[in-house]
Design a protein around this motif. Structure first.
Motif, PDB file in Angstrom:
ATOM      1  N   LEU A 161     -31.906 -14.924  -3.631  1.00  0.00           N
ATOM      2  CA  LEU A 161     -32.360 -14.081  -4.731  1.00  0.00           C
ATOM      3  C   LEU A 161     -33.176 -12.868  -4.295  1.00  0.00           C
ATOM      4  O   LEU A 161     -33.911 -12.915  -3.317  1.00  0.00           O
ATOM      5  CB  LEU A 161     -33.209 -14.918  -5.689  1.00  0.00           C
ATOM      6  CG  LEU A 161     -32.468 -16.023  -6.454  1.00  0.00           C
ATOM      7  CD1 LEU A 161     -33.473 -16.964  -7.104  1.00  0.00           C
ATOM      8  CD2 LEU A 161     -31.535 -15.431  -7.494  1.00  0.00           C
ATOM      9  N   ARG A 162     -33.082 -11.806  -5.075  1.00  0.00           N
ATOM     10  CA  ARG A 162     -33.963 -10.653  -4.935  1.00  0.00           C
ATOM     11  C   ARG A 162     -35.189 -10.886  -5.818  1.00  0.00           C
ATOM     12  O   ARG A 162     -35.214 -11.820  -6.629  1.00  0.00           O
ATOM     13  CB  ARG A 162     -33.251  -9.362  -5.342  1.00  0.00           C
ATOM     14  CG  ARG A 162     -32.865  -9.293  -6.815  1.00  0.00           C
ATOM     15  CD  ARG A 162     -32.222  -7.953  -7.157  1.00  0.00           C
ATOM     16  NE  ARG A 162     -30.941  -7.789  -6.484  1.00  0.00           N
ATOM     17  CZ  ARG A 162     -30.296  -6.616  -6.397  1.00  0.00           C
ATOM     18  NH1 ARG A 162     -30.816  -5.524  -6.933  1.00  0.00           N
ATOM     19  NH2 ARG A 162     -29.136  -6.537  -5.776  1.00  0.00           N
ATOM     20  N   ALA A 163     -36.169 -10.024  -5.730  1.00  0.00           N
ATOM     21  CA  ALA A 163     -37.363 -10.142  -6.562  1.00  0.00           C
ATOM     22  C   ALA A 163     -36.991  -9.969  -8.038  1.00  0.00           C
ATOM     23  O   ALA A 163     -36.096  -9.196  -8.388  1.00  0.00           O
ATOM     24  CB  ALA A 163     -38.392  -9.096  -6.158  1.00  0.00           C
ATOM     25  N   GLY A 164     -37.660 -10.726  -8.900  1.00  0.00           N
ATOM     26  CA  GLY A 164     -37.444 -10.600 -10.337  1.00  0.00           C
ATOM     27  C   GLY A 164     -36.162 -11.228 -10.830  1.00  0.00           C
ATOM     28  O   GLY A 164     -35.650 -10.830 -11.881  1.00  0.00           O
ATOM     29  N   SER A 165     -35.642 -12.208 -10.106  1.00  0.00           N
ATOM     30  CA  SER A 165     -34.349 -12.793 -10.460  1.00  0.00           C
ATOM     31  C   SER A 165     -34.488 -14.262 -10.861  1.00  0.00           C
ATOM     32  O   SER A 165     -35.588 -14.806 -10.936  1.00  0.00           O
ATOM     33  CB  SER A 165     -33.374 -12.638  -9.289  1.00  0.00           C
ATOM     34  OG  SER A 165     -33.943 -13.182  -8.115  1.00  0.00           O
ATOM     35  N   ALA A 189     -44.272 -16.888  -7.821  1.00  0.00           N
ATOM     36  CA  ALA A 189     -45.117 -15.877  -8.455  1.00  0.00           C
ATOM     37  C   ALA A 189     -45.090 -14.557  -7.682  1.00  0.00           C
ATOM     38  O   ALA A 189     -44.994 -13.477  -8.280  1.00  0.00           O
ATOM     39  CB  ALA A 189     -46.554 -16.391  -8.566  1.00  0.00           C
ATOM     40  N   GLY A 190     -45.157 -14.663  -6.361  1.00  0.00           N
ATOM     41  CA  GLY A 190     -45.207 -13.460  -5.541  1.00  0.00           C
ATOM     42  C   GLY A 190     -43.974 -12.584  -5.663  1.00  0.00           C
ATOM     43  O   GLY A 190     -44.066 -11.358  -5.566  1.00  0.00           O
ATOM     44  N   ARG A 191     -42.824 -13.214  -5.887  1.00  0.00           N
ATOM     45  CA  ARG A 191     -41.574 -12.445  -6.014  1.00  0.00           C
ATOM     46  C   ARG A 191     -41.035 -12.463  -7.446  1.00  0.00           C
ATOM     47  O   ARG A 191     -39.943 -11.991  -7.705  1.00  0.00           O
ATOM     48  CB  ARG A 191     -40.531 -13.000  -5.046  1.00  0.00           C
ATOM     49  CG  ARG A 191     -40.968 -12.894  -3.582  1.00  0.00           C
ATOM     50  CD  ARG A 191     -39.902 -13.417  -2.638  1.00  0.00           C
ATOM     51  NE  ARG A 191     -38.666 -12.670  -2.767  1.00  0.00           N
ATOM     52  CZ  ARG A 191     -37.466 -13.224  -2.930  1.00  0.00           C
ATOM     53  NH1 ARG A 191     -37.342 -14.542  -2.986  1.00  0.00           N
ATOM     54  NH2 ARG A 191     -36.392 -12.484  -3.026  1.00  0.00           N
ATOM     55  N   MET A 192     -41.827 -13.033  -8.369  1.00  0.00           N
ATOM     56  CA  MET A 192     -41.447 -13.098  -9.786  1.00  0.00           C
ATOM     57  C   MET A 192     -40.080 -13.755  -9.965  1.00  0.00           C
ATOM     58  O   MET A 192     -39.193 -13.247 -10.649  1.00  0.00           O
ATOM     59  CB  MET A 192     -41.479 -11.712 -10.431  1.00  0.00           C
ATOM     60  CG  MET A 192     -42.864 -11.089 -10.459  1.00  0.00           C
ATOM     61  SD  MET A 192     -42.917  -9.458 -11.227  1.00  0.00           S
ATOM     62  CE  MET A 192     -42.475  -9.864 -12.918  1.00  0.00           C
ATOM     63  N   ILE A 193     -39.899 -14.886  -9.300  1.00  0.00           N
ATOM     64  CA  ILE A 193     -38.656 -15.653  -9.384  1.00  0.00           C
ATOM     65  C   ILE A 193     -38.767 -16.685 -10.494  1.00  0.00           C
ATOM     66  O   ILE A 193     -39.783 -17.374 -10.622  1.00  0.00           O
ATOM     67  CB  ILE A 193     -38.365 -16.372  -8.046  1.00  0.00           C
ATOM     68  CG1 ILE A 193     -38.195 -15.364  -6.902  1.00  0.00           C
ATOM     69  CG2 ILE A 193     -37.137 -17.271  -8.171  1.00  0.00           C
ATOM     70  CD1 ILE A 193     -36.992 -14.480  -7.014  1.00  0.00           C
TER      71      ILE A 193
END
Length: 251
Positions: A161-165, A189-193
């Protein structure tokens, strides 16, 4: 729950074949409001997988939040669930699909609409993650739908996954329930997954996916077998040799 479109998690559900008659039978009784109409243009055997695998993967793709043009990885892309997920995503929802599975299934999976396929056996874990990310703009996928029941599929899937996915949990690993490596609060949390679960689908989604099938957008890859062959079919599934779906004939 049913009024919110969450039929699959009804508090009073009676699962057919577990708590009420219905599995491996020629006839079964069901509430009229829950009997899904099958389009006239669809053969019963071709329609059957859509009422389980089809609606399950369609609902999962919707819950992934992926939009047309986004990259989505289907883990277990050559299996009963995955081969429908690839088609629904690519042909029915306008998503760009990367298939991941065990074995040489590239021709099959790419023929269903995937833009790339990666064989788990042919790559180290590190190389597999890099290859998927490189294909998805060098950033990673916008969503991963795990159709495989292997816990390892979740552990690699979350790294695609990319960030926010979003990672969508569909396949259920056997044995004692346990979490998977990579789903740590700091990393999420750090990558908003986001990690979400998806259990089957609802009545509307069942009818929607059958309409996709009736229009020829998605097709089940299946073969029919008599009930007497059930054990050998289950062994094929266990060994990872089964491609698509098997429909049992109960004549």
């Amino acid at each position: 729950m049913c009024l919110r479109g969450m039929d699959g998690v009804c508090f009073d559900q009676q699962v057919s074949g577990y708590y009420t008659p219905g599995t491996y039978q020629q006839y079964a009784i069901g509430p009229a409001s829950y009997v899904t109409p099958i389009p006239d243009s669809l053969d019963s055997a071709a329609a059957a997988p859509f009422l389980c695998a089809g609606v399950t993967t369609y609902a999962a793709l919707k819950r992934s939040g992926a939009k047309p043009g986004n990259w989505v990885v289907i883990s277990g892309a050559g299996g009963g669930l995955g081969h429908l997920a690839v088609q629904i995503a690519a042909r029915g929802m306008g998503l760009r699909v990367i298939g991941v599975d065990l074995g040489d299934k590239a021709k099959f999976v790419e023929g269903l609409g995937a833009e790339a396929y990666f064989d788990i056996k042919a790559h180290s874990n590190e190389d597999l993650i890099k290859a998927v990310k490189d294909k998805a703009d060098g950033l990673g996928a916008h969503a991963v739908v795990v159709c495989s029941a292997a816990l390892a599929a979740y552990e690699t899937g979350i790294q695609f996954l990319r960030a926010g996915s979003t990672l969508v949990c569909v396949g259920m690993p056997e044995g004692e329930a346990e979490g998977f490596v990579g789903a740590f609060p700091t990393a999420l949390a750090g990558r908003m997954i986001s990690v979400v679960g998806s259990a089957v689908g609802n009545r509307a989604e069942a009818m929607e996916v059958l309409q996709m099938a009736a229009r020829g957008l998605v097709k089940t890859t299946y073969r029919t077998e008599p009930m007497e062959k059930l054990q050998s079919v289950l062994e094929e599934m266990r060994d990872g040799k089964l491609t698509g779906r098997v429909v049992l004939e109960l004549k």
